[in-house]
Design a protein around this motif. Structure first.
Motif, short mmCIF file in Angstrom:
data_model
loop_
_atom_site.label_atom_id
_atom_site.label_comp_id
_atom_site.label_asym_id
_atom_site.label_seq_id
_atom_site.Cartn_x
_atom_site.Cartn_y
_atom_site.Cartn_z
N GLY A 27 0.90 -1.21 0.10
CA GLY A 27 -0.12 -0.03 0.11
C GLY A 27 0.75 1.20 0.01
N THR A 28 2.12 1.21 0.24
CA THR A 28 2.92 2.33 0.03
C THR A 28 3.93 2.20 -0.80
N LEU A 29 4.63 1.18 -1.16
CA LEU A 29 5.71 0.87 -2.12
C LEU A 29 4.82 -0.01 -3.27
N ALA A 30 4.23 -0.97 -2.86
CA ALA A 30 3.88 -2.24 -3.63
C ALA A 30 2.12 -2.10 -3.81
N ASP A 31 1.49 -2.03 -4.87
CA ASP A 31 0.08 -2.17 -5.15
C ASP A 31 -0.60 -3.56 -4.90
N THR A 32 -0.62 -3.74 -3.82
CA THR A 32 -0.84 -5.08 -3.60
C THR A 32 -2.54 -5.31 -3.13
N ILE A 33 -3.22 -4.16 -2.57
CA ILE A 33 -4.43 -4.27 -2.17
C ILE A 33 -5.56 -5.06 -2.88
N ASP A 34 -5.60 -5.03 -4.04
CA ASP A 34 -6.69 -5.93 -4.81
C ASP A 34 -6.44 -7.38 -4.83
N ILE A 35 -5.09 -7.70 -4.88
CA ILE A 35 -4.68 -9.15 -4.80
C ILE A 35 -4.81 -9.52 -3.40
N LEU A 36 -4.55 -9.04 -2.41
CA LEU A 36 -4.52 -9.17 -1.01
C LEU A 36 -6.01 -9.48 -0.55
N LEU A 37 -6.90 -8.87 -1.41
CA LEU A 37 -8.46 -8.85 -1.11
C LEU A 37 -8.81 -10.09 -1.64
N ASN A 38 -8.46 -10.39 -2.89
CA ASN A 38 -8.99 -11.71 -3.62
C ASN A 38 -8.36 -12.77 -2.62
N ILE A 39 -7.00 -12.78 -2.21
CA ILE A 39 -6.46 -13.93 -1.59
C ILE A 39 -7.27 -14.34 -0.23
N THR A 40 -7.43 -13.06 0.55
CA THR A 40 -8.25 -13.03 1.82
C THR A 40 -9.62 -13.58 1.56
N ASN A 41 -10.27 -13.21 0.44
CA ASN A 41 -11.64 -13.73 0.25
C ASN A 41 -11.48 -15.21 0.12
N LYS A 75 0.67 -14.54 3.32
CA LYS A 75 2.11 -14.42 2.86
C LYS A 75 2.40 -15.46 2.01
N ALA A 76 2.00 -16.65 2.33
CA ALA A 76 2.54 -17.64 1.36
C ALA A 76 2.07 -17.53 -0.10
N GLU A 77 0.71 -17.61 -0.02
CA GLU A 77 -0.19 -17.25 -1.18
C GLU A 77 0.28 -16.04 -2.22
N LEU A 78 0.52 -14.89 -1.19
CA LEU A 78 1.03 -13.86 -1.92
C LEU A 78 2.27 -13.97 -2.73
N HIS A 79 3.16 -14.81 -2.28
CA HIS A 79 4.46 -14.99 -2.92
C HIS A 79 4.44 -15.28 -4.30
N SER A 80 3.58 -16.31 -4.78
CA SER A 80 3.30 -16.86 -6.02
C SER A 80 2.85 -15.29 -7.11
N GLU A 81 2.19 -14.64 -6.33
CA GLU A 81 1.69 -13.55 -7.04
C GLU A 81 2.60 -12.06 -7.30
N MET A 82 3.73 -12.40 -6.67
CA MET A 82 4.64 -11.35 -6.74
C MET A 82 4.95 -10.86 -8.42
N PRO A 83 5.06 -11.50 -9.22
CA PRO A 83 5.24 -11.17 -10.56
C PRO A 83 4.24 -10.35 -11.16
N ASN A 84 3.07 -10.36 -10.81
CA ASN A 84 1.93 -9.74 -11.01
C ASN A 84 1.60 -8.59 -10.32
N ILE A 85 2.31 -8.23 -9.31
CA ILE A 85 2.11 -6.86 -8.55
C ILE A 85 3.20 -5.95 -9.11
N GLU A 86 2.59 -4.52 -9.17
CA GLU A 86 3.35 -3.45 -9.57
C GLU A 86 3.50 -2.48 -8.35
N LEU A 87 4.79 -1.75 -8.72
CA LEU A 87 5.02 -0.61 -7.53
C LEU A 87 4.17 0.30 -7.84
N PHE A 88 3.77 1.38 -7.07
CA PHE A 88 2.83 2.40 -7.43
C PHE A 88 3.43 3.46 -8.42
N ALA A 89 2.70 3.93 -9.37
CA ALA A 89 3.45 4.81 -10.33
C ALA A 89 4.26 5.92 -9.66
#
Length: 212
Positions: free
Chosen positions: A11-25, A71-85
């Motif tokens: 949420g500061t460097l990495a735009d992980t919010i949507d992916i974290l929402l999907n994993i949490t759900n 955190k474990a599930e998020l690791h496989s998603e790291m290639p799909n995560i972008e830094l904030f513009a």
């Protein structure tokens, strides 16, 4: 004079919010708490972390295991995560200006390093520490003691109320960013030292703090 800038990650460097929402759900059925839509997430952005826990019905006993799985599930998603513009360019400029940069996050060090490497930033940060969701102030205090750093020489950059709280408990300045999880309004209500809307604003603030 500020010499060290500590960044939050999600949420500061990495735009992980949507992916974290999907994993949490996905994990909500297994752990027995409410899932959330994007509209509900916008409402939750006005709440503190403890209020969100109460709202969702997450068991405090199950919470540590949930975070580990997240955190474990998020690791496989790291290639799909972008830094904030704009954040990469700002980080490189801050490094060039002579600031020591670090990351203190509740995410895993492995996940952080993976994204930094993808973006060619693996040599930009002097340290990366991972702590519990509600224990950032303990990690900061431990680091301050270990490195014999004066809190007045440090500023923390984060997107949540708990980042403000952690900074207050450790006596360091805090810059809140409005592009992450908690809303700009609720961040302002908790009186950070600075509240910014664009990464580029960090350069002006740090240039001034670095000269004080």
């Amino acid at each position: 004079m500020t010499k060290v800038i500590i960044f939050d990650f999600d949420g500061t460097l990495a735009d992980t919010i949507d992916i974290l929402l999907n994993i949490t759900n996905r994990l909500s059925v297994e752990f027995g708490f409410k899932s959330a839509t994007k509209d509900e997430l916008a409402q939750l952005s006005n709440l503190t972390s403890w209020q969100i826990l109460r709202y969702s019905g997450i068991s405090l006993f199950k919470f540590p295991l949930l975070i580990r799985k997240l955190k474990a599930e998020l690791h496989s998603e790291m290639p799909n995560i972008e830094l904030f513009a704009g954040i990469k360019e700002v980080l490189l400029e801050l490094k060039n200006l002579g600031f020591q940069l670090g990351i203190i996050t509740s995410n895993s060090q492995e996940n952080v390093l993976a994204l930094l490497e993808i973006n060619g930033l693996q040599n930009t940060f002097s340290f990366i520490y991972s702590g519990s969701t509600f224990g950032k102030h303990k990690v900061i205090n431990k680091w301050l003691k270990k490195e014999h750093i004066n809190p007045e020489e440090v500023v923390y950059v984060g997107d949540e109320i708990r980042d403000i709280d952690a900074a207050r408990k450790t006596g360091i300045k805090v810059i809140s960013v409005s592009w992450g999880f908690n809303s700009q309004e609720v961040l302002a209500a908790h009186n950070p030292d600075f509240l910014i809307e664009r990464p580029q604003e960090l350069l002006d603030i740090m240039s001034n703090l670095g000269r004080l």
